[in-house]
Design a protein around this motif. Structure first.
Motif, mmCIF file in Angstrom:
data_model
loop_
_atom_site.group_PDB
_atom_site.id
_atom_site.type_symbol
_atom_site.label_atom_id
_atom_site.label_comp_id
_atom_site.label_asym_id
_atom_site.label_seq_id
_atom_site.Cartn_x
_atom_site.Cartn_y
_atom_site.Cartn_z
ATOM 1 N N SER A 112 0.834 -1.211 0.000
ATOM 2 C CA SER A 112 0.000 0.000 0.000
ATOM 3 C C SER A 112 0.859 1.248 0.000
ATOM 4 O O SER A 112 0.579 2.219 -0.708
ATOM 5 N N ARG A 113 1.916 1.218 0.787
ATOM 6 C CA ARG A 113 2.784 2.403 0.846
ATOM 7 C C ARG A 113 3.519 2.615 -0.470
ATOM 8 O O ARG A 113 3.706 3.760 -0.896
ATOM 9 N N ALA B 159 1.612 9.464 -5.660
ATOM 10 C CA ALA B 159 1.501 10.652 -4.810
ATOM 11 C C ALA B 159 1.458 11.946 -5.597
ATOM 12 O O ALA B 159 0.992 12.950 -5.089
ATOM 13 N N LYS C 186 2.420 1.756 -3.417
ATOM 14 C CA LYS C 186 1.454 2.283 -4.392
ATOM 15 C C LYS C 186 1.146 3.743 -4.112
ATOM 16 O O LYS C 186 1.068 4.571 -5.024
ATOM 17 N N ALA C 187 0.970 4.054 -2.846
ATOM 18 C CA ALA C 187 0.636 5.436 -2.488
ATOM 19 C C ALA C 187 1.764 6.369 -2.886
ATOM 20 O O ALA C 187 1.540 7.471 -3.399
ATOM 21 N N SER C 188 2.969 5.906 -2.686
ATOM 22 C CA SER C 188 4.116 6.742 -3.022
ATOM 23 C C SER C 188 4.208 6.953 -4.527
ATOM 24 O O SER C 188 4.479 8.062 -5.003
#
Lengths: 140, 187
Positions: A17-18, A25, A20-22
């Motif tokens: 998740s992190r 962003a 993908k979020a990054s």
């Protein structure tokens, strides 16, 4: 390690998740680029009907001629009687096949000069009725 | 059709191949909207420059457009569209960077492997990812961020499947050993 194991080899969901979020962003919104791409696509595809029409013109004449010949052959073969049959049916030699030929055949049968039978006379009578159109009545 | 268009990429590509001008333009617009963000994300992995990323986006879809008639012979999808778009987006980005002369004198092979520098305020995961070799980082990103299968990654990178497996395995091992993200990996 087989393919399945390899596909299952993974990272903890929180880490994924992190990641993908990054990666997502910094979204870029740029209507000018959208418009440029979509306008280019429209202009590009608009060339297509012209090209299709050109191809159509190039093949229209030969295709039309071939279709006309094919149609004529089919019509003649389907509806036109064989010339030999017409000549045989022209009993009185008038150049036409009509009811007078049936009468002539009947007379020949009566005189017993041609070997004509009742079946042959009847057959000719039916054919004369079937041929009773201007297009098929005359001999070639 | 808008973003809710449920037609598959295969259907849309088929319309772009043989549809009339209006249908084809609409189908292409749907493909563009559906995959634009993916292409931009790929571009941003290689450059932090917004304008270069947008140039790469435009180049990538121009390449796709010219696959269709009347210029192209038509496109047959043998894999998912992102698999086709990835290498195009990557090379378009590198081309854009080269044209912009940001890397004058840098060998093309080195340029091809350049990652975008992580931002100064990068999360530990970004720092850990940036510490990987470019090949391993690329495979990990395609696998876990873009959700491509191993076979699709092999096609996108034009490398053997075994190479993808090896890079994935070693990249994961390296990440698991990185002290910066120990807390995220659990016990």
């Amino acid at each position: 390690m087989d393919d399945r194991d390899q596909e299952l080899e993974t990272l903890p969901p929180a880490l994924v998740s992190r990641l993908k979020a990054s990666d997502r962003a910094q979204p870029i919104v740029d209507p000018r680029t959208d418009r440029a791409v979509l306008d280019a696509a429209r202009a590009y595809f608009e060339q297509r009907p012209a090209a299709v029409a050109l191809r159509r013109r190039r093949f229209a004449m030969p295709l039309g001629a071939a279709a006309a010949v094919l149609l004529a052959v089919l019509v003649v073969r389907s509806f036109g009687p064989e010339p030999a049959v017409l000549a045989r049916d022209d009993v009185d030699g008038s150049g036409r096949v009509d009811i007078l030929d049936a009468f002539a055949l009947a007379r020949a049968a009566r005189d017993d000069a041609s070997g004509a039978t009742a079946a042959r006379i009847e057959e000719l009578g039916y054919r004369v009725v079937a041929l009773d159109t201007p297009r098929t009545r005359s001999l070639p | 059709m808008g973003p809710t268009d449920r037609r598959s990429d295969e259907d849309l590509v088929a319309i772009c191949n043989v549809g009339d001008a209006h249908e084809a333009a609409r189908a292409f617009a749907t493909l563009y909207r559906r995959h634009r963000d993916f292409v931009l994300r790929v571009a941003r992995r290689f450059t932090r420059d917004r304008e270069l990323a947008l140039d790469a986006l435009q180049e990538t879809f121009t390449y796709l457009l010219r696959k269709f008639p009347p210029v192209g012979e038509g496109l047959t999808l043998t894999a998912r569209l992102p698999t086709l778009l990835y290498p195009v987006a990557k090379s378009s980005t590198i081309d854009a960077m080269r044209k912009a002369r940001r890397y004058v004198g840098v060998d093309d092979e080195v340029l091809a492997e350049l990652p975008a520098e992580p931002a100064a305020e990068a999360e530990p995961i970004d720092a850990a990812l940036a510490a990987l070799s470019p090949e391993r980082r690329e495979v990990l990103t395609l696998r876990f961020v873009d959700d491509l299968s191993l076979a699709e990654i092999a096609v996108a990178l034009d490398v053997p499947l075994g190479t993808v497996k090896s890079r994935l395995h070693l990249g994961l091992k390296e990440l698991r050993d990185d002290s910066r993200i120990k807390g995220l990996l659990g016990p």
